[in-house]
Design an enzyme around this catalytic site. Sequence first.
Site, PDB file in Angstrom:
ATOM      1  N   GLU A  37     -37.244  75.707 -13.478  1.00 43.97           N
ATOM      2  CA  GLU A  37     -36.198  74.695 -13.537  1.00 43.97           C
ATOM      3  C   GLU A  37     -35.317  74.841 -12.292  1.00 43.97           C
ATOM      4  O   GLU A  37     -35.114  75.940 -11.797  1.00 43.97           O
ATOM      5  CB  GLU A  37     -35.363  74.892 -14.813  1.00 43.97           C
ATOM      6  CG  GLU A  37     -34.428  73.726 -15.069  1.00 43.97           C
ATOM      7  CD  GLU A  37     -33.852  73.712 -16.499  1.00 43.97           C
ATOM      8  OE1 GLU A  37     -34.604  73.957 -17.463  1.00 43.97           O
ATOM      9  OE2 GLU A  37     -32.654  73.441 -16.631  1.00 43.97           O
ATOM     10  N   HIS A  99     -30.323  68.579 -12.607  1.00 43.28           N
ATOM     11  CA  HIS A  99     -31.239  69.687 -12.879  1.00 43.28           C
ATOM     12  C   HIS A  99     -32.537  69.117 -13.420  1.00 43.28           C
ATOM     13  O   HIS A  99     -32.598  67.953 -13.802  1.00 43.28           O
ATOM     14  CB  HIS A  99     -30.629  70.741 -13.809  1.00 43.28           C
ATOM     15  CG  HIS A  99     -30.421  70.305 -15.229  1.00 43.28           C
ATOM     16  ND1 HIS A  99     -29.354  69.520 -15.626  1.00 43.28           N
ATOM     17  CD2 HIS A  99     -31.139  70.531 -16.357  1.00 43.28           C
ATOM     18  CE1 HIS A  99     -29.431  69.299 -16.929  1.00 43.28           C
ATOM     19  NE2 HIS A  99     -30.511  69.899 -17.402  1.00 43.28           N
ATOM     20  N   HIS A 101     -36.046  69.132 -15.918  1.00 42.72           N
ATOM     21  CA  HIS A 101     -36.573  69.498 -17.239  1.00 42.72           C
ATOM     22  C   HIS A 101     -38.092  69.427 -17.165  1.00 42.72           C
ATOM     23  O   HIS A 101     -38.630  68.537 -16.507  1.00 42.72           O
ATOM     24  CB  HIS A 101     -36.125  68.490 -18.303  1.00 42.72           C
ATOM     25  CG  HIS A 101     -34.809  68.787 -18.931  1.00 42.72           C
ATOM     26  ND1 HIS A 101     -34.358  68.116 -20.041  1.00 42.72           N
ATOM     27  CD2 HIS A 101     -33.842  69.681 -18.610  1.00 42.72           C
ATOM     28  CE1 HIS A 101     -33.157  68.579 -20.381  1.00 42.72           C
ATOM     29  NE2 HIS A 101     -32.825  69.518 -19.527  1.00 42.72           N
ATOM     30  N   ASP A 112     -26.569  70.711 -22.378  1.00 44.47           N
ATOM     31  CA  ASP A 112     -26.317  69.836 -21.222  1.00 44.47           C
ATOM     32  C   ASP A 112     -25.078  68.976 -21.463  1.00 44.47           C
ATOM     33  O   ASP A 112     -24.208  68.861 -20.597  1.00 44.47           O
ATOM     34  CB  ASP A 112     -27.508  68.897 -20.977  1.00 44.47           C
ATOM     35  CG  ASP A 112     -28.716  69.616 -20.409  1.00 44.47           C
ATOM     36  OD1 ASP A 112     -28.536  70.647 -19.731  1.00 44.47           O
ATOM     37  OD2 ASP A 112     -29.840  69.139 -20.646  1.00 44.47           O
TER      38      ASP A 112
HETATM   39 ZN   LIG Z   1     -31.031  70.349 -19.333  1.00 43.45          ZN
END
Ligand SMILES: [Zn+2]
Length: 157
Positions: A37, A99, A101, A112
């Site tokens: 990630e 970010h 996933h 989140d």
């Molecule tokens: Zn996330």
Amino acid sequence: MSLLTDWSTASGEVLLHFSDSAMAVLQAHVQTGQRPEAGGILLGTVHDHGMFITHATAPSRLDRQFLTFFSRSPRGHRAVAQRLWRASGGTIRYLGDWHTHPEDVPSPSVIDLREWQRLAIARNDNRPAVSVIVGRHALHVELMHSSGKRDQLTAVV
Ligand SMILES: [Zn+2]
């Protein structure tokens, strides 16, 4: 992931545009295979009816990357933000975060949402935080207000 650079709220009131270079940074971190990630911050300019995301920072070596977890060290990203803010005479500012996933079509986790609201509350200009998740096939783009109100954006094709 398709490179859709123009986004709008359902009302059409807020428009969001990603520069090609910002989109290229997001594209470069799409979580395929065993890629960890990744995440960073979004910087850009604010206009009457929208925002132009000029820069997306890439993970720095200070960040810790795992398959389903990304721990962002604010230091590296903040340094980029400060440098661009000065270089642009204060027009390029922090707008939000991104970010990845490991999902085709990503959706925010409870963590989140909590984090985005925390970031929106921390802003001193009362603007919502631009919150982006990069999935394998799509982006999730929303504005999180300090009240917890959410505005999801859809791509303008
Ligand atoms: Zn996330």
